[in-house]
Design a protein around this motif. Structure first.
Motif, PDB file in Angstrom:
ATOM      1  N   VAL A  46      13.545  31.440 -63.066  1.00 32.29           N
ATOM      2  CA  VAL A  46      13.401  32.778 -63.652  1.00 32.29           C
ATOM      3  C   VAL A  46      12.386  33.600 -62.843  1.00 32.29           C
ATOM      4  CG1 VAL A  46      12.706  34.103 -65.692  1.00 32.29           C
ATOM      5  CG2 VAL A  46      14.066  32.029 -65.979  1.00 32.29           C
ATOM      6  N   THR A  47      11.315  32.951 -62.406  1.00 29.45           N
ATOM      7  CA  THR A  47      10.296  33.666 -61.626  1.00 29.45           C
ATOM      8  C   THR A  47      10.877  34.123 -60.288  1.00 29.45           C
ATOM      9  OG1 THR A  47       8.588  32.326 -62.687  1.00 29.45           O
ATOM     10  CG2 THR A  47       7.933  33.533 -60.721  1.00 29.45           C
ATOM     11  N   ALA A  48      11.625  33.233 -59.627  1.00 29.39           N
ATOM     12  CA  ALA A  48      12.263  33.613 -58.356  1.00 29.39           C
ATOM     13  C   ALA A  48      13.206  34.791 -58.584  1.00 29.39           C
ATOM     14  CB  ALA A  48      13.013  32.416 -57.767  1.00 29.39           C
ATOM     15  N   ALA A  49      13.968  34.732 -59.684  1.00 32.59           N
ATOM     16  CA  ALA A  49      14.922  35.806 -59.980  1.00 32.59           C
ATOM     17  C   ALA A  49      14.188  37.127 -60.210  1.00 32.59           C
ATOM     18  CB  ALA A  49      15.757  35.438 -61.204  1.00 32.59           C
ATOM     19  N   SER A  50      13.025  37.048 -60.842  1.00 30.36           N
ATOM     20  CA  SER A  50      12.244  38.255 -61.104  1.00 30.36           C
ATOM     21  C   SER A  50      11.759  38.879 -59.798  1.00 30.36           C
ATOM     22  CB  SER A  50      11.054  37.890 -62.008  1.00 30.36           C
ATOM     23  OG  SER A  50      10.333  39.036 -62.353  1.00 30.36           O
ATOM     24  N   GLU A  51      11.276  38.036 -58.890  1.00 32.06           N
ATOM     25  CA  GLU A  51      10.807  38.528 -57.586  1.00 32.06           C
ATOM     26  C   GLU A  51      11.952  39.181 -56.809  1.00 32.06           C
ATOM     27  OE1 GLU A  51       7.737  38.541 -56.624  1.00 32.06           O
ATOM     28  OE2 GLU A  51       6.845  37.178 -58.089  1.00 32.06           O
ATOM     29  N   LEU A  52      13.089  38.480 -56.768  1.00 29.74           N
ATOM     30  CA  LEU A  52      14.212  38.974 -55.960  1.00 29.74           C
ATOM     31  C   LEU A  52      14.849  40.203 -56.611  1.00 29.74           C
ATOM     32  CD1 LEU A  52      15.719  35.501 -54.978  1.00 29.74           C
ATOM     33  CD2 LEU A  52      14.347  37.030 -53.542  1.00 29.74           C
ATOM     34  N   LEU A  80      22.230  32.287 -57.422  1.00 29.19           N
ATOM     35  CA  LEU A  80      21.871  33.678 -57.687  1.00 29.19           C
ATOM     36  C   LEU A  80      22.129  34.460 -56.408  1.00 29.19           C
ATOM     37  CD1 LEU A  80      18.358  33.053 -59.342  1.00 29.19           C
ATOM     38  CD2 LEU A  80      20.567  33.207 -60.507  1.00 29.19           C
ATOM     39  N   ARG A  81      22.899  35.539 -56.539  1.00 32.67           N
ATOM     40  CA  ARG A  81      23.187  36.353 -55.350  1.00 32.67           C
ATOM     41  C   ARG A  81      22.811  37.801 -55.637  1.00 32.67           C
ATOM     42  NH1 ARG A  81      28.741  35.048 -52.901  1.00 32.67           N
ATOM     43  NH2 ARG A  81      27.501  33.652 -51.602  1.00 32.67           N
ATOM     44  N   GLY A 112       7.744  33.215 -51.511  1.00 31.22           N
ATOM     45  CA  GLY A 112       7.465  32.503 -52.756  1.00 31.22           C
ATOM     46  C   GLY A 112       8.730  32.087 -53.474  1.00 31.22           C
ATOM     47  N   SER A 113       9.698  33.001 -53.564  1.00 31.76           N
ATOM     48  CA  SER A 113      10.917  32.627 -54.285  1.00 31.76           C
ATOM     49  C   SER A 113      11.722  31.596 -53.497  1.00 31.76           C
ATOM     50  CB  SER A 113      11.766  33.845 -54.646  1.00 31.76           C
ATOM     51  OG  SER A 113      11.790  34.769 -53.618  1.00 31.76           O
ATOM     52  N   LYS A 114      11.623  31.640 -52.177  1.00 28.31           N
ATOM     53  CA  LYS A 114      12.288  30.610 -51.366  1.00 28.31           C
ATOM     54  C   LYS A 114      11.721  29.227 -51.708  1.00 28.31           C
ATOM     55  CE  LYS A 114      13.511  29.418 -46.663  1.00 28.31           C
ATOM     56  NZ  LYS A 114      13.007  29.336 -45.294  1.00 28.31           N
ATOM     57  N   ARG A 115      10.401  29.174 -51.891  1.00 25.30           N
ATOM     58  CA  ARG A 115       9.767  27.891 -52.248  1.00 25.30           C
ATOM     59  C   ARG A 115      10.179  27.400 -53.630  1.00 25.30           C
ATOM     60  NH1 ARG A 115       5.377  29.943 -49.464  1.00 25.30           N
ATOM     61  NH2 ARG A 115       4.491  30.972 -51.281  1.00 25.30           N
TER      62      ARG A 115
ATOM     63  N   ASP B  56       5.068  36.592 -62.689  1.00 29.73           N
ATOM     64  CA  ASP B  56       5.494  36.702 -61.288  1.00 29.73           C
ATOM     65  C   ASP B  56       4.410  37.447 -60.509  1.00 29.73           C
ATOM     66  OD1 ASP B  56       5.784  39.360 -61.929  1.00 29.73           O
ATOM     67  OD2 ASP B  56       7.960  39.381 -61.785  1.00 29.73           O
ATOM     68  N   SER B  57       4.670  37.741 -59.244  1.00 31.90           N
ATOM     69  CA  SER B  57       3.594  38.299 -58.412  1.00 31.90           C
ATOM     70  C   SER B  57       3.155  39.674 -58.898  1.00 31.90           C
ATOM     71  CB  SER B  57       4.015  38.340 -56.937  1.00 31.90           C
ATOM     72  OG  SER B  57       5.116  39.200 -56.756  1.00 31.90           O
ATOM     73  N   PHE B  58       4.074  40.421 -59.486  1.00 31.66           N
ATOM     74  CA  PHE B  58       3.687  41.758 -59.968  1.00 31.66           C
ATOM     75  C   PHE B  58       2.776  41.672 -61.191  1.00 31.66           C
ATOM     76  CE2 PHE B  58       3.978  45.756 -62.179  1.00 31.66           C
ATOM     77  CZ  PHE B  58       3.928  46.683 -61.145  1.00 31.66           C
ATOM     78  N   ILE B  59       3.159  40.828 -62.145  1.00 27.92           N
ATOM     79  CA  ILE B  59       2.328  40.664 -63.342  1.00 27.92           C
ATOM     80  C   ILE B  59       0.972  40.061 -62.949  1.00 27.92           C
ATOM     81  CG2 ILE B  59       2.157  39.556 -65.613  1.00 27.92           C
ATOM     82  CD1 ILE B  59       5.241  39.611 -65.691  1.00 27.92           C
TER      83      ILE B  59
END
Lengths: 138, 133
Positions: A46-52, A80-81, A112-115, B56-59
């Protein structure tokens, strides 16, 4: 192509406003819960999805997320695309580096999201847009 | 307009984030909180994020900004209640939230704020009023 697997179902979420990024998080949460990922894995995806999703909005000028359930033998994964028709990423290697930022973030979004995911691929071309495909296997 | 409530308790401001914040809401909170600190001369800010399912990084950056702005206005900030899965993910993402004081729960967060404010006042008494300038 690294993302081998049969696509079993898909869902598309538009990304045009910062509230849509919240919807992205909610849909990815629902999918990862249904797929029985652990809480830590769910949180990472979910965090990766938020960043992307935020990148798609801020750098791509909006676009969409396609979620897909991948089946590969006995393995299941979530793909996720994120696609946009924005200006593209001029230097992918630089954009993936921690601390590099062209926007308002901390420069951890891409690297970060790649990791946080298992597989990660960026297709980008100036003036055409960017598609980022990423998978986490269960 | 959607807003996150800020409660006042004496010298402290308390915020419990109970919604999945979109970026604009996070920025509104940053502005509101900074204004409130100044208005009421708050000495401490406690932000409870136990309901947040992700940071996330923004928060993370918004929390760090709030802490920095509060510091400039002479208030201490403590962020409490981070879920373990969120902490694991944040570190893997590459953020360690430097500059943000964290505590496990509201109780230990308040304890930290009381001590920090008390120490601060003691220093002021010793040196006179304007030592922190």
């Amino acid at each position: 192509m690294i993302f081998t697997g049969t696509v079993q179902k898909t869902e598309t979420v538009p990304i045009q406003t910062s509230s849509d990024v919240v919807v992205v998080r909610q849909r990815v949460r629902v999918w990862t819960t249904e797929m029985k990922f652990s809480l830590v894995e769910q949180t990472k995806i979910v965090t990766a999805a938020s960043e992307l999703g935020r990148n798609t909005l801020e750098h791509g000028g909006g676009g969409s997320l396609e979620l897909a359930l991948l089946i590969n033998g006995s393995r299941r994964g979530i793909r996720l695309r994120f696609s946009d028709q924005g200006p593209g990423i001029p230097d992918v290697a630089l954009a993936l580096r921690d601390g590099y930022t062209s926007g308002s973030g901390m420069g951890l979004g891409l690297g970060g999201s790649k990791r946080l995911m298992n597989e990660f691929e960026i297709e980008t071309a100036p003036g055409v847009g960017t598609t980022i495909t990423t998978v986490r296997w269960k | 307009m959607e807003r996150i409530p800020i409660l006042r308790m004496g010298n402290y401001l308390l915020v419990t984030i109970q919604v999945d914040m979109h970026d604009k809401l996070a920025l509104t909170l940053q502005d509101d909180l900074t204004n409130r600190i100044s208005e009421v001369s708050a000495k401490g800010v406690l932000i409870d994020i136990s309901s947040l399912e992700i940071v996330d990084s923004f928060i993370g950056r918004t929390l760090a900004n709030i802490a920095s702005m509060a510091k400039v206005l002479d208030a201490e900030t403590v962020v409490v209640g981070m879920q373990p899965a969120v902490a694991i993910t944040l570190v893997e993402l590459g953020m360690s939230l430097p500059g943000i004081r964290t505590a496990l729960n509201v109780e230990s967060g308040m304890e930290y704020l009381r001590d920090a404010v008390a120490n601060h006042e003691e220093r002021d008494d010793f040196y006179g009023d304007s030592t922190e300038d």
